[in-house]
Design an enzyme around this catalytic site. Structure first.
Site: not given
Length: 681
Positions: A423, A425-426, A461
């Protein structure tokens, strides 16, 4: 009804007025003001003190400190004058006809400032109180004359000046100490005055304010804050003795007292004759010592001692409050430093912005418009660059925004994703890309405002995700779980999004109208919360019922919101609809994060579920089959019903599910073979 009939009615029904007065209709301040007015009005007047103002009587003439404070507060209704166009509030406190003090605040009066005003009132009342006590003590004497009356008036005025002057600089301990020393010197007409604070832990007295060139250099030390200070052991000297015992000393001839330390005199050439050294207490604890040297017109008198005892009350209050202010100021500075550090580490810097600005994408990147695009091969520079490109492609003809703001927003979003296995940035970028591809291929599916909310939501998100799910947050009673009762992480992600938008130079939505801005933020919140998988099942059930009844209408607000929610889930799970090579690579990092959570749970004494247990890694293929067929496929089937062009996502997900089926079957065969071999052995 006239006034007389109302009064008569209240006399006949006293319970009515009593119920009204004690009801919430009457504030505590109003009730207290009424009480004080009544006390002042009906207090039996005492014989006025000779020389006192005839205009002040009643409760004010009572030798009761609390009553005097209340009178000051009551008669200061006209004390606040607020200039709304200026940046300060001026407060004037009056007692009867006498102005006690004028105070300047550089912020509007809040609870803390009102407390400060109350403190000043207490000090002013104390000045009058102690002065009258001193006068009252001598009232019975027939020899009292105008000279004595004048002295008491002078002392009262002096103490009021002390309260007013000290209060101006109460935010600085050093300034308060200088004020105290100056006032002490004037009070008893001394040649010199020194103030030492008590360090009870080290059994020392110390001073930061001292005269340069007095021969005290050998005692000068640098404290932890880098300030020079003089320190003496409490076992030495007159000041040390007073600090140790709390006993005030009035010494007429210093050299005849064995406690006197003559070293300083011998080094400076100064001759100490008389000494008046008195303790300063707060709540019965000695916090300092004031030492006055060489009264200019003879030895220190008993009257000097008495007057200084009164003055010491102010010294204690001033030093105590100044010390508190020093602590508050240091804490505030530490807080500001912490904020600066956090801002530096959580907000992109100008070098990063300038580096990205130098690169421009002028041509259309067609491969970005397909779900199959592999974001894993992008560099750390390319990901934010493509995120900016996708935003511009979707919204340049709809939204007015500064390119610098957009670049800052994207880079700061990247910075606020943690370095966790999955979870990160990628993942945020991959989900935003999935939404970009969907919106590009179905440009009329949503309004521009809705598309804006969907894209921003996907990008943000999972902001500040800690690599642990909601169940973990609740089970471990984390601070986040204490803040949010449902959708713990998702609510945190939304709040982080708003925080970034509020940063200077980051608000890409600022050119929207006020109403549009509120609507867009509301949509972003709805979309980010929809990524809580626990909500997907209810959303799926509602949509299936609508489809089965044949009532689905994309233009109905309820159906539209459900569609957006399911779209968010589909983009969040997009790895399951990617080519098999990307799918398997993604599953590895997903389960590495799951196993990290399982390890943390095991360390805390809790047994993790199979999905989080690295000891059950052999079950991964079968768990993936259950996940794909239980959540991913139903999601993409719904999306394909709404947007037929998205059917490829369903097809790819179906293909990947079958591949996991095959791996699960192979794993099962291996387990059975191993079991059979063990039985043969």
């Amino acid at each position: 009804m006239d006034e007389d009939s109302v009064v008569q009615y209240l006399r006949d029904h006293p319970n009515i007025i009593e119920d009204y007065i004690v009801s919430p209709e009457i504030s505590n301040e109003t009730f207290e003001r009424w009480s004080v007015r009544r006390a002042i009005k009906y207090k039996k007047p005492r014989k006025p003190v000779p020389g006192s103002s005839s205009g002040v009587g009643g409760a004010w003439t009572d030798l009761d400190l609390s009553m005097k404070r209340r009178v000051i507060l009551e008669t200061s209704d006209n004390r606040v004058k607020t200039n709304q166009s200026a940046d300060y509030t001026q407060t004037i406190v009056n007692a009867g006809n006498q102005t006690i003090g004028e105070i300047h605040f550089y912020t509007p009066l809040g609870n803390e400032e009102k407390s400060i005003v109350s403190a000043v009132c207490t000090w002013a009342a104390a000045a009058n109180y102690f002065s009258e006590l001193y006068t009252h003590k001598n009232e019975g004497s027939d020899t009292q004359d105008h000279e004595n009356i004048a002295k008491q008036r002078k002392l009262s005025n002096f103490l009021l000046d002390v309260a007013r002057s000290i209060f101006f600089d109460i935010v600085s301990m050093d300034a308060v100490i200088i004020k105290v020393m100056n006032f002490a010197q004037k009070l008893v007409n001394a040649d010199r005055a020194s103030l030492f604070l008590v360090d009870s832990k080290n059994k020392q007295i110390y001073a930061r304010i001292f005269d340069v060139g007095t021969g005290d250099e050998e005692y000068v030390r640098v404290n932890r804050e880098g300030q020079k200070e003089i320190r003496f052991d409490m076992s030495k000297g007159i000041a040390g003795y007073v600090a140790s015992t709390g006993e005030g000393l009035n010494i007429e001839n210093a050299y005849e007292d064995e406690r006197f330390n003559a070293d300083v005199d011998s080094k400076t050439g100064y001759t100490t004759k008389s000494i008046l050294c008195m303790p300063i207490l707060i709540r019965g604890i000695i916090i300092g010592v004031v030492q006055m040297v060489n009264k200019k017109n003879g030895p220190f008198t008993r009257q000097d001692e008495d007057e200084f005892e009164i003055f010491a009350v102010y010294c204690g209050l001033a030093l105590h409050h100044a010390k508190l202010y020093d602590k508050i100021r240091r804490s505030e500075q530490k807080y500001r430093v912490a904020l600066e550090v956090l801002a530096y580490h959580s907000v992109c810097n100008s070098d990063e912005v300038n580096k990205l600005k130098k690169i421009e994408i002028n041509n259309r990147i067609v491969e970005l418009e397909t779900i199959d695009f592999n974001g894993m091969r992008l560099s750390e520079l390319e990901k934010p660059l493509y995120a900016v490109y996708m935003f511009k492609t979707l919204f340049s003809d709809y939204l007015q925004f500064e390119t610098d703001d957009l670049i800052r927003f994207v880079l700061t979003v990247r910075k606020n994703y943690r370095r966790v296995a999955y979870h990160n940035w990628a993942h945020g970028w991959s989900v935003a890309h999935a939404m970009f591809a969907t919106l590009t291929n179905s440009p009329d599916a949503f309004s521009k405002q809705e598309a804006l909310a969907l894209y921003v939501s996907c990008l943000c998100h999972d902001l500040d995700h800690r690599g642990k799910n909601n169940a973990y947050m609740k089970t471990m009673s984390t601070p986040l779980a204490a803040i949010y009762s449902t959708s713990v992480m998702e609510r945190h992600h939304f709040n982080q999004t708003v925080t970034i938008l509020q940063q200077d130079g980051h608000n890409i939505l600022r050119n929207l109208s006020s109403e549009e801005y509120k609507q867009t933020l509301s949509l972003i919140k709805h979309c980010i919360l929809a990524t809580d998988l626990a909500l997907f099942f209810s959303n799926k059930a509602k949509l299936n019922v609508i489809f089965d009844s044949g009532e689905f209408d994309i233009n109905r607000q309820e159906h539209r919101l459900l569609t957006q929610a399911v779209m968010m889930t589909g983009c969040d799970l997009v790895a399951s609809a990617k080519p098999w090579s990307i799918q398997t690579e993604t599953v590895k990092v997903i389960f590495e994060e799951f196993y990290d959570q399982g390890d943390a749970e095991r360390l805390s004494g809790k047994e993790p579920i199979a999905m989080m247990d690295r000891n059950k890694a052999h079950m991964l293929p079968q768990m993936q089959v259950e996940f794909m067929r239980g959540i991913c496929l139903p999601c993409y089937e719904l999306i394909a019903k709404i947007f037929p062009k998205a059917d490829k996502m369903r097809e790819r997900c179906e293909y990947n599910a079958k591949k996991w089926d095959e791996l699960a079957a192979e794993q099962k065969e291996k387990q059975e073979a191993n079991r059979d071999q063990k039985n043969l052995d």
